[in-house]
Design a protein around this motif. Structure first.
Motif, PDB file in Angstrom:
ATOM      1  N   TYR A   1       0.886  -1.164   0.000  1.00  0.00           N
ATOM      2  CA  TYR A   1       0.000   0.000   0.000  1.00  0.00           C
ATOM      3  C   TYR A   1       0.920   1.208   0.000  1.00  0.00           C
ATOM      4  O   TYR A   1       1.543   1.502   1.026  1.00  0.00           O
ATOM      5  CB  TYR A   1      -0.845   0.063   1.268  1.00  0.00           C
TER       6      TYR A   1
ATOM      7  N   THR B   1      -6.252  -8.255   2.971  1.00  0.00           N
ATOM      8  CA  THR B   1      -5.418  -7.838   1.847  1.00  0.00           C
ATOM      9  C   THR B   1      -5.077  -9.025   0.968  1.00  0.00           C
ATOM     10  O   THR B   1      -5.167  -8.959  -0.257  1.00  0.00           O
ATOM     11  CB  THR B   1      -4.123  -7.207   2.380  1.00  0.00           C
TER      12      THR B   1
ATOM     13  N   ASN C   1      -8.095  -5.483  -4.855  1.00  0.00           N
ATOM     14  CA  ASN C   1      -7.145  -4.433  -4.463  1.00  0.00           C
ATOM     15  C   ASN C   1      -6.786  -3.513  -5.624  1.00  0.00           C
ATOM     16  O   ASN C   1      -6.207  -2.454  -5.414  1.00  0.00           O
ATOM     17  CB  ASN C   1      -5.881  -5.053  -3.875  1.00  0.00           C
TER      18      ASN C   1
ATOM     19  N   ILE D   1      -7.897   0.035  -5.122  1.00  0.00           N
ATOM     20  CA  ILE D   1      -7.235   0.936  -4.180  1.00  0.00           C
ATOM     21  C   ILE D   1      -6.039   1.569  -4.876  1.00  0.00           C
ATOM     22  O   ILE D   1      -5.166   0.864  -5.381  1.00  0.00           O
ATOM     23  CB  ILE D   1      -6.790   0.176  -2.921  1.00  0.00           C
TER      24      ILE D   1
ATOM     25  N   THR E   1      -1.324   0.976  -5.068  1.00  0.00           N
ATOM     26  CA  THR E   1      -0.949  -0.328  -4.536  1.00  0.00           C
ATOM     27  C   THR E   1      -0.102  -1.039  -5.586  1.00  0.00           C
ATOM     28  O   THR E   1      -0.183  -0.722  -6.764  1.00  0.00           O
ATOM     29  CB  THR E   1      -2.178  -1.202  -4.230  1.00  0.00           C
TER      30      THR E   1
END
Ligand SMILES: Nc1ncnc2c1ncn2[C@@H]1O[C@H](COP(=O)(O)OP(=O)(O)OP(=O)(O)O)[C@@H](O)[C@H]1O
Ligand SMILES: [Mg+2]
Lengths: 284, 300
Positions: free
Chosen positions: A47, A78, A87, A90, A93
């Motif tokens: 992240y 995660t 993911n 997001i 990342t």
């Protein structure tokens, strides 16, 4: 997190020392011939600049229940969110390494994300029904996947609600808003919604966190039933639950896979000291 | 606890009777209450004033007839119609464009420095004085595109004026859609576009509508952008096409109060226009609020 958390290459030599618990997937006698549904090789996940997962190798076997355990914040959500590319949503990342679904790299440039997500269903940690009616919630997945036939749709909706042990409670108000359901009912609705699109793999992120013991038992029975035709991954904080429903268990700690193996063995004779401490509640 | 005696919690009566915080709380509430009263008072006076003076001249003839005798008699029907056309035209242009812009900015662009910059400029554009848009409309639509002083030029100018507020209102409501809805939809194998169409937009709709309501009020009431681009002081003709120039309520009010020679006869008509304008805006708001409420109660 790790001090040297910004490597230039994805694969670097494993750091020596006593903190090197990441193990290669264990090939016990039982697992050698089993079909691998999801293959995870040498992944690191970031992240931004902070590394959430480190050097994980693992196999998820077809028609088995794999449990993920570990303290809060160790990276369980995660990790499983990588399997359906959640993911991706997001920003900032990064994933290094390989994740295969049925021997196909799901992160390759040619991968069909929409298809992967239909095949790998997910029940999220927090219940997230749409602000629509109960019926529409379950029918949604069918509609977006091109099922128009009204009869078929209704049958599938009812069937999914029954499987998720919700039908009896809500059959009279199926056209009311899903947001008026209780937290536990919402979670079961989300399970029904997920089952409706008939995925091959289902990722459960603490599905029983807001459920009473009776609903929990129903969900556990459901998991065992689903195992016949699906591959299941379940994140749970409940050790008994992991022991009851899973065939394989993975113990994560601080983004590392500490131990992975058959549930039976992992719970009775854990190889790693940390696993033992976690299981007996003597952690930290 | 080893050795330390626990202090007993004071029972009722152990506390002092008088609390200063009660007093400060009362004073606080009083001032908040006062602010509300002052606001309500002014709004009330405004409404009563407009209604009382406007209602005297409003009758069937006033609503359906064009002006007569150099604007000192007759009705204001062309102005009502003109305002209606201008507003409708502006919203029809600005709504799809604004919502589309907002969707693109929120859903399709990575949250980056550039997008933030675009967002900020759009927000700032909403604060540009309307007369500036009027001049722009004159230069671009009336002169450059040669649409002349017309409904088309006026609508487009008004559309550009409200575009920023429609975009930011839509952006706000799109951003307020929980990320978990998007995740839920995508996780079921819906495409990005299906997710936007079937989950994100329906959820954001009440908020978008609120933005549109406010915009309609603003478009209907603005004078400056249409002075140079659409409005005419006096016409007995009803508009025949989008290239006709029109009368419009706000500009008519302005004209009645600043031009002509019979101020005593013109002023009441101006109040009549103000009253109608108020009613129009309230009606539109009521409709939109009704739609919004219905949407909410359905899935509340
Ligand atoms: N969106 C995000 N952005 C940045 N960091 C994140 C994000 N989501 C999770 N993290 C971080 O990654 C780490 C792992 O989080 P994750 O949610 O995977 O933990 P978890 O094992 O699922 O915990 P829990 O049992 O509490 O659900 C945590 O340190 C968390 O703070
Ligand atoms: Mg989690």
């Amino acid at each position: 997190m790790d001090k040297q958390a910004f490597p230039h290459t994805a694969r670097r030599p494993q750091s020596a020392g006593r903190q090197s618990p990441a193990q290669s997937p264990q090939k016990t006698d039982d697992t050698r011939d089993m079909a691998v549904r999801i293959r995870v090789r040498n992944i690191d996940f970031y992240y931004g600049n902070s590394r959430a997962l480190e050097k994980i190798d693992m196999d998820i076997y077809k028609n088995r229940v794999t449990a993920m355990i570990g303290p809060s914040g160790c990276g369980k959500s995660t990790f499983i969110r990588l399997f359906n590319r959640m993911n991706d949503l997001i920003p900032h990342t990064r994933l290094d390494g390989l994740i295969e679904l049925d021997n196909r790299d799901i992160y390759s440039s040619g991968a069909d994300v929409v298809d992967i997500r239909r095949r790998v269903g997910m029940v999220f940690q927090k219940p997230n029904p749409f602000p629509k009616s109960i019926f529409e919630n379950v029918a949604y997945g069918l509609e977006v996947n091109g099922i128009r036939n009204k009869k078929l749709k209704e049958a599938r909706v009812v069937d999914s609600l029954k499987k998720a042990a919700l039908w009896e409670e809500i059959k009279d108000r199926i056209h009311e808003s899903a947001l008026r359901l209780s937290g536990g009912q919402q979670q079961r609705l989300c399970i029904a919604r997920c089952l409706a699109v008939d995925p091959e793999v289902i990722l459960f992120d603490e599905p029983c966190a807001s459920l009473d013991p009776i609903s929990t038992r129903k969900i556990e029975e459901l998991l065992l039933e689903l195992k016949e035709s699906y591959t299941i991954v379940i994140v749970t904080h409940n050790m008994q639950q992991a022991a009851r429903v899973s065939d394989y268990t993975a113990f994560l700690y601080m983004g590392k896979l500490i131990e992975f193996g058959e549930t039976q063995k992992l719970f009775t004779v854990p190889r790693n000291k940390m696993t033992e401490e976690y299981l007996t509640g003597k952690f930290g | 606890m080893n050795g330390t005696k626990t202090v007993p919690f004071p029972r009722a009566g152990g506390f002092p009777k008088f609390h200063l915080r009660n007093l400060t709380q009362r004073i606080g509430f009083f001032f908040l209450f006062l602010s509300v009263m002052v606001t309500v008072l002014f709004l009330g006076v405004l409404l009563v004033f407009i209604v009382a003076r406007g209602i005297q001249v409003v009758n069937w003839e006033f609503l359906t007839q064009p002006p007569r005798e150099a604007m000192t008699a007759g009705g204001v029907a062309p102005a009502i119609l003109g305002t209606f056309y201008l507003t409708l035209g502006a919203i029809l242009c600005a709504l799809p464009l604004g919502v589309a812009c907002a969707i693109y900015l929120v859903e399709y662009t990575p949250k980056s420095y550039v997008v933030n910059l675009i967002r900020m400029s759009i927000n700032n554009l909403a604060g540009v004085p309307s007369v500036v848009f009027g001049l722009f409309g004159l230069a671009i639509f009336v002169k450059f595109f040669n649409f002349g002083v017309s409904i088309l030029s006026g609508s487009l100018t008004l559309a550009i004026m409200v575009l920023p507020s429609i975009i930011s209102a839509s952006q706000e409501s799109l951003l307020a859609v929980p990320q978990s809805y998007r995740e839920a939809s995508l996780a079921l194998g819906a495409s990005h576009w299906q997710t936007i169409r079937k989950v994100v937009i329906p959820t954001a709709l009440p908020g978008i509508l609120t933005g549109v309501i406010l915009s309609i009020g603003r478009v209907a009431g603005e004078t400056a952008p249409i002075i140079f681009t659409a409005a005419t002081f006096y016409t007995r003709m009803y508009p025949s096409s989008v290239f006709s120039e029109v009368m419009a309520l706000p500009y008519h009010i302005y004209a009645l109060m600043t031009e002509g020679v019979h101020a005593d006869k013109q002023a009441p008509i101006a109040f009549g226009c103000a009253f109608i304008l108020l009613c129009l805006v309230l009606c539109v708001s009521a409709i939109a609020i009704y739609i919004r409420q219905k949407q909410r109660s359905k899935y509340g």
